[in-house]
Design an enzyme around this catalytic site. Structure first.
Site, PDB file in Angstrom:
ATOM      1  N   ARG A  34       0.931  -1.193   0.227  1.00  0.00           N
ATOM      2  CA  ARG A  34       0.029   0.050   0.065  1.00  0.00           C
ATOM      3  C   ARG A  34       0.962   1.210   0.062  1.00  0.00           C
ATOM      4  O   ARG A  34       0.549   2.174  -0.757  1.00  0.00           O
ATOM      5  CB  ARG A  34      -1.027  -0.069   1.257  1.00  0.00           C
ATOM      6  CG  ARG A  34      -2.068   0.850   1.189  1.00  0.00           C
ATOM      7  CD  ARG A  34      -3.065   0.407   2.033  1.00  0.00           C
ATOM      8  NE  ARG A  34      -2.505   0.174   3.417  1.00  0.00           N
ATOM      9  CZ  ARG A  34      -2.708   0.914   4.421  1.00  0.00           C
ATOM     10  NH1 ARG A  34      -3.714   2.145   4.408  1.00  0.00           N
ATOM     11  NH2 ARG A  34      -2.366   0.757   5.725  1.00  0.00           N
ATOM     12  N   VAL A  74      -1.214  -9.458   4.882  1.00  0.00           N
ATOM     13  CA  VAL A  74      -1.354  -8.048   5.713  1.00  0.00           C
ATOM     14  C   VAL A  74      -2.044  -8.870   6.792  1.00  0.00           C
ATOM     15  O   VAL A  74      -2.536  -9.841   7.119  1.00  0.00           O
ATOM     16  CB  VAL A  74      -2.606  -7.310   4.753  1.00  0.00           C
ATOM     17  CG1 VAL A  74      -1.857  -6.771   3.661  1.00  0.00           C
ATOM     18  CG2 VAL A  74      -3.659  -7.817   4.793  1.00  0.00           C
ATOM     19  N   SER A 128       2.893 -21.058   8.979  1.00  0.00           N
ATOM     20  CA  SER A 128       3.653 -21.408   9.983  1.00  0.00           C
ATOM     21  C   SER A 128       4.916 -21.190  10.119  1.00  0.00           C
ATOM     22  O   SER A 128       5.611 -21.745   9.191  1.00  0.00           O
ATOM     23  CB  SER A 128       3.019 -22.413  11.098  1.00  0.00           C
ATOM     24  OG  SER A 128       3.847 -22.227  12.295  1.00  0.00           O
ATOM     25  N   GLY A 130       6.666 -18.550  11.447  1.00  0.00           N
ATOM     26  CA  GLY A 130       7.354 -17.029  11.936  1.00  0.00           C
ATOM     27  C   GLY A 130       8.236 -16.462  10.675  1.00  0.00           C
ATOM     28  O   GLY A 130       8.045 -16.930   9.598  1.00  0.00           O
ATOM     29  N   LYS A 182      -4.619 -24.244  10.718  1.00  0.00           N
ATOM     30  CA  LYS A 182      -3.715 -23.155  11.298  1.00  0.00           C
ATOM     31  C   LYS A 182      -4.160 -23.012  12.676  1.00  0.00           C
ATOM     32  O   LYS A 182      -3.269 -22.720  13.613  1.00  0.00           O
ATOM     33  CB  LYS A 182      -3.452 -22.253  10.315  1.00  0.00           C
ATOM     34  CG  LYS A 182      -2.448 -21.021  10.977  1.00  0.00           C
ATOM     35  CD  LYS A 182      -1.164 -21.403  10.927  1.00  0.00           C
ATOM     36  CE  LYS A 182      -0.081 -21.005  12.036  1.00  0.00           C
ATOM     37  NZ  LYS A 182      -0.207 -19.517  12.085  1.00  0.00           N
ATOM     38  N   HIS A 185      -3.258 -25.526  15.087  1.00  0.00           N
ATOM     39  CA  HIS A 185      -1.898 -25.274  15.278  1.00  0.00           C
ATOM     40  C   HIS A 185      -1.323 -24.430  16.432  1.00  0.00           C
ATOM     41  O   HIS A 185      -0.674 -24.771  17.318  1.00  0.00           O
ATOM     42  CB  HIS A 185      -1.019 -25.079  13.869  1.00  0.00           C
ATOM     43  CG  HIS A 185       0.349 -24.722  14.105  1.00  0.00           C
ATOM     44  ND1 HIS A 185       0.648 -23.733  14.396  1.00  0.00           N
ATOM     45  CD2 HIS A 185       1.269 -25.608  13.943  1.00  0.00           C
ATOM     46  CE1 HIS A 185       1.994 -23.544  14.426  1.00  0.00           C
ATOM     47  NE2 HIS A 185       2.572 -24.681  14.214  1.00  0.00           N
ATOM     48  N   ASN A 186      -2.095 -23.248  16.255  1.00  0.00           N
ATOM     49  CA  ASN A 186      -1.756 -22.408  17.050  1.00  0.00           C
ATOM     50  C   ASN A 186      -2.322 -22.626  18.434  1.00  0.00           C
ATOM     51  O   ASN A 186      -1.364 -22.297  19.564  1.00  0.00           O
ATOM     52  CB  ASN A 186      -2.061 -20.799  16.872  1.00  0.00           C
ATOM     53  CG  ASN A 186      -1.365 -20.120  15.823  1.00  0.00           C
ATOM     54  OD1 ASN A 186      -0.720 -21.039  14.975  1.00  0.00           O
ATOM     55  ND2 ASN A 186      -1.326 -18.983  15.672  1.00  0.00           N
ATOM     56  N   GLU A 189       0.102 -25.009  20.001  1.00  0.00           N
ATOM     57  CA  GLU A 189       1.453 -24.083  20.273  1.00  0.00           C
ATOM     58  C   GLU A 189       1.313 -23.312  21.479  1.00  0.00           C
ATOM     59  O   GLU A 189       1.978 -23.520  22.465  1.00  0.00           O
ATOM     60  CB  GLU A 189       1.588 -23.120  19.057  1.00  0.00           C
ATOM     61  CG  GLU A 189       2.497 -21.964  19.410  1.00  0.00           C
ATOM     62  CD  GLU A 189       2.469 -20.846  18.371  1.00  0.00           C
ATOM     63  OE1 GLU A 189       2.707 -21.133  16.976  1.00  0.00           O
ATOM     64  OE2 GLU A 189       2.310 -19.656  18.403  1.00  0.00           O
ATOM     65  N   HIS A 455     -35.167 -31.526  32.276  1.00  0.00           N
ATOM     66  CA  HIS A 455     -34.339 -31.601  31.103  1.00  0.00           C
ATOM     67  C   HIS A 455     -34.018 -33.043  30.644  1.00  0.00           C
ATOM     68  O   HIS A 455     -33.535 -33.477  29.464  1.00  0.00           O
ATOM     69  CB  HIS A 455     -32.936 -31.102  31.252  1.00  0.00           C
ATOM     70  CG  HIS A 455     -32.907 -29.631  31.478  1.00  0.00           C
ATOM     71  ND1 HIS A 455     -33.609 -28.803  30.658  1.00  0.00           N
ATOM     72  CD2 HIS A 455     -32.720 -28.746  32.474  1.00  0.00           C
ATOM     73  CE1 HIS A 455     -33.400 -27.385  30.983  1.00  0.00           C
ATOM     74  NE2 HIS A 455     -33.228 -27.207  32.083  1.00  0.00           N
TER      75      HIS A 455
HETATM   76  C1  6PG Z   1       3.330 -19.363  13.595  1.00  0.00           C
HETATM   77  C2  6PG Z   1       2.823 -18.721  14.806  1.00  0.00           C
HETATM   78  C3  6PG Z   1       2.348 -17.448  14.601  1.00  0.00           C
HETATM   79  C4  6PG Z   1       2.006 -16.406  15.429  1.00  0.00           C
HETATM   80  C5  6PG Z   1       2.282 -16.501  16.891  1.00  0.00           C
HETATM   81  C6  6PG Z   1       1.740 -15.531  17.736  1.00  0.00           C
HETATM   82  O1  6PG Z   1       2.857 -20.530  13.363  1.00  0.00           O
HETATM   83  O2  6PG Z   1       4.414 -19.216  12.694  1.00  0.00           O
HETATM   84  O3  6PG Z   1       1.553 -19.271  15.282  1.00  0.00           O
HETATM   85  O4  6PG Z   1       1.398 -17.523  13.273  1.00  0.00           O
HETATM   86  O5  6PG Z   1       2.469 -15.130  15.182  1.00  0.00           O
HETATM   87  O6  6PG Z   1       2.267 -17.590  17.330  1.00  0.00           O
HETATM   88  O7  6PG Z   1       0.815 -15.796  18.366  1.00  0.00           O
HETATM   89  P1  6PG Z   1       0.629 -15.055  19.895  1.00  0.00           P
HETATM   90  O8  6PG Z   1       0.855 -13.803  19.719  1.00  0.00           O
HETATM   91  O9  6PG Z   1      -1.004 -15.359  19.862  1.00  0.00           O
HETATM   92  O10 6PG Z   1       1.337 -15.833  20.910  1.00  0.00           O
END
Ligand code: 6PG
Length: 483
Positions: A34, A74, A128, A130, A182, A185-186, A189, A455
């Protein structure tokens, strides 16, 4: 018409993904942002990438070969909708818009439906790993139509991480399936991180080891069955010394965990689906509790265990204790993954996705934040039984839980006795005991529900739905099923 793929949104994740794409044979990458400055900066700093910069959506569309394929990177939310709208204006039927942000899967379902009406394909794609993963090879979880996968498959395969010789990408399922996976996954995580944090806390308070010494423990664990990215980086974080104070960095970081929402989504979705992801939920709530600053402040002086067990507590045999914690961590981790896969299974049933759980476990073996040795065991479990209803009942995990069980119980009991919170350890154990129970006190809850709200309940010995006339003569009548 020189680029085969484009990236919109050139913040860190977007530029890294664009650079990754550009570095692979056969790709030419168009880039758009942008604000022009970001585009100029990326193109100037990385001449080797051969980017095709665009400064308007028209230019961006004109620079792409058909079917045009663009990945949006984004911040998830309104910005995504705005970019989609702009792309829809300049794209044509058959083109492909990919959202690589952390979108809520229900938004993805909505967007896919709306975009599909224009004849353009829309793919919600979980990414995923980072910043580093985006650049060197992430784990990629695309949803969307089969048609878009034909074009997208080879491109994504070219940039994905590789684990055990296989690319960490698979077409997860239609519309929101990729973002759903995903999201889970988080959630896993969050659980993994909380479990590691609880292990660290118990070791530190029980043995008096310094963060640097505990880093060695994690480094050691990383050579065994717990080997994983999160264990590896934990050792690095614990070893870090603050330049200003010369203290361990972990001691000067404010103890209030942030969260951008994906853990909460995992739990909210599980609640709607009725899936007990209790370990993931505890991990998410543990972050909330840590950040509940005012409430923590006024609660700080509350009494702990009567004999002041907490402050006087040290374990007799540190090495044995650490091994018990390792086992408790491993067992709880099995529970967290089992819960996560349960949620994916339930989501697939609810939203009519054909998700191959084995394929999901395989694409998590590399590139992503939860990548771990352990995912190979999960992959094996699903290879043996594709429709395994409860992951932790796979023979390998049953054996591991059996091996860990005594230690796990002892660690949870100790944490309760000395007053050190271990919510994810203890809730995982409670989940395990709940699942394996012959009978649960849920029967009593059914009785209570029937008492105050008619119930109804079902019986173990005959079919039908029943109600007891609690305020009458307490006889039982057959009733309509009202759950
Ligand atoms: C990934 C991560 C990513 C996310 C962080 C931050 O798989 O690369 O999950 O997508 O940015 O996990 O998440 P939080 O800020 O909620 O801890």
């Amino acid at each position: 018409n020189s680029a085969n793929i484009g990236v919109v949104g050139l913040a860190v994740m977007g530029s890294n993904l664009a650079r990754n794409l550009a570095s692979r044979e056969g790709n030419t990458v168009a880039v758009y942002n942008r604000s022009r400055a970001k585009t100029d900066e990326l193109v100037t700093e990385h001449p080797e990438a051969g980017f095709v910069p665009a400064f308007s959506y028209e230019e961006f569309a004109a620079s792409l070969q058909k079917p045009r394929t663009a990945v949006i990177m984004v911040k998830a939310g309104r910005a995504t909708d705005a970019v989609i709208e702009s792309l829809v204006e300049v794209f044509e039927p058959g083109d492909i818009i990919v959202d690589g942000g952390n979108a809520l899967f229900t938004d993805t379902i909505r967007r896919e439906k709306a975009v599909r009406e224009t004849g353009i394909n829309f793919v919600g794609m979980g990414v995923s790993g980072g910043e580093e993963g985006a650049l060197r090879g992430p784990s990629i979880m695309p949803g969307g139509s089969d048609e878009s996968w034909v074009t997208l498959g080879p491109i994504l395969t070219s940039i994905a991480a590789v684990a055990e010789g296989e690319p960490c990408v698979t077409h997860v399922g239609h519309n929101g399936a990729g973002h759903f996976v995903k999201m889970v996954h988080n959630g896993i995580e969050y659980a993994d991180m909380q479990l590691i944090a609880e292990a660290y806390d118990l070791i530190r308070r029980g043995t008096g080891k310094t963060p640097a010494q505990i880093a060695d423990v994690f480094a050691e664990w990383n050579r065994g069955e717990l080997e994983s990215y999160l264990i590896e980086i934990t050792a690095e974080v614990l070893r870090q010394v603050d330049a200003d104070t010369q203290k361990p960095l972990v001691d000067v970081i404010l103890d209030q965990a942030g969260a951008k929402g994906t853990g909460a989504w995992t739990v909210q979705t599980a609640l709607s689906l009725g899936v007990p992801v209790s370990g993931i939920a505890e991990a998410t709530f543990a972050r909330s509790l840590s950040s509940h600053a005012e409430q923590r402040e006024v609660s700080r002086g509350l009494p702990g265990p009567a004999d002041d067990a907490q402050s006087n507590w040290t374990v007799e045999d540190p090495e044995a204790f650490i091994e018990k914690i390792r086992l408790a961590l491993y067992a709880s981790k099995i529970v967290a993954y089992s819960q996560g896969f349960d949620e994916i299974r339930a989501g697939a049933a609810e939203y009519d996705w054909k998700i191959d759980l084995g394929a999901v476990s395989k694409i998590w073996r590399g590139g992503c934040i939860i990548r771990a040795q352990f995912l190979n065991r999960i992959a094996e479990a699903y290879d043996t039984e594709t429709e395994l209803p409860v992951l932790l009942t796979a023979p390998y995990f049953v054996e591991a839980l059996q091996r860990a069980q005594a230690a796990w119980r002892e660690v949870v009991a100790t944490s309760a006795r000395v007053g050190i919170p271990a919510p994810a350890f203890s809730s995982s154990l409670a989940y395990y005991d709940g699942l394996r129970a012959d009978r649960l006190p849920a029967a009593l809850i059914q009785g209570q529900r029937d008492f105050f709200g008619a119930h109804t309940y079902k019986r173990i010995d005959k079919d039908g739905t029943f109600h007891t006339l609690w305020s009458g003569d307490r006889s039982e009548i057959e009733a309509e099923d009202t759950h």
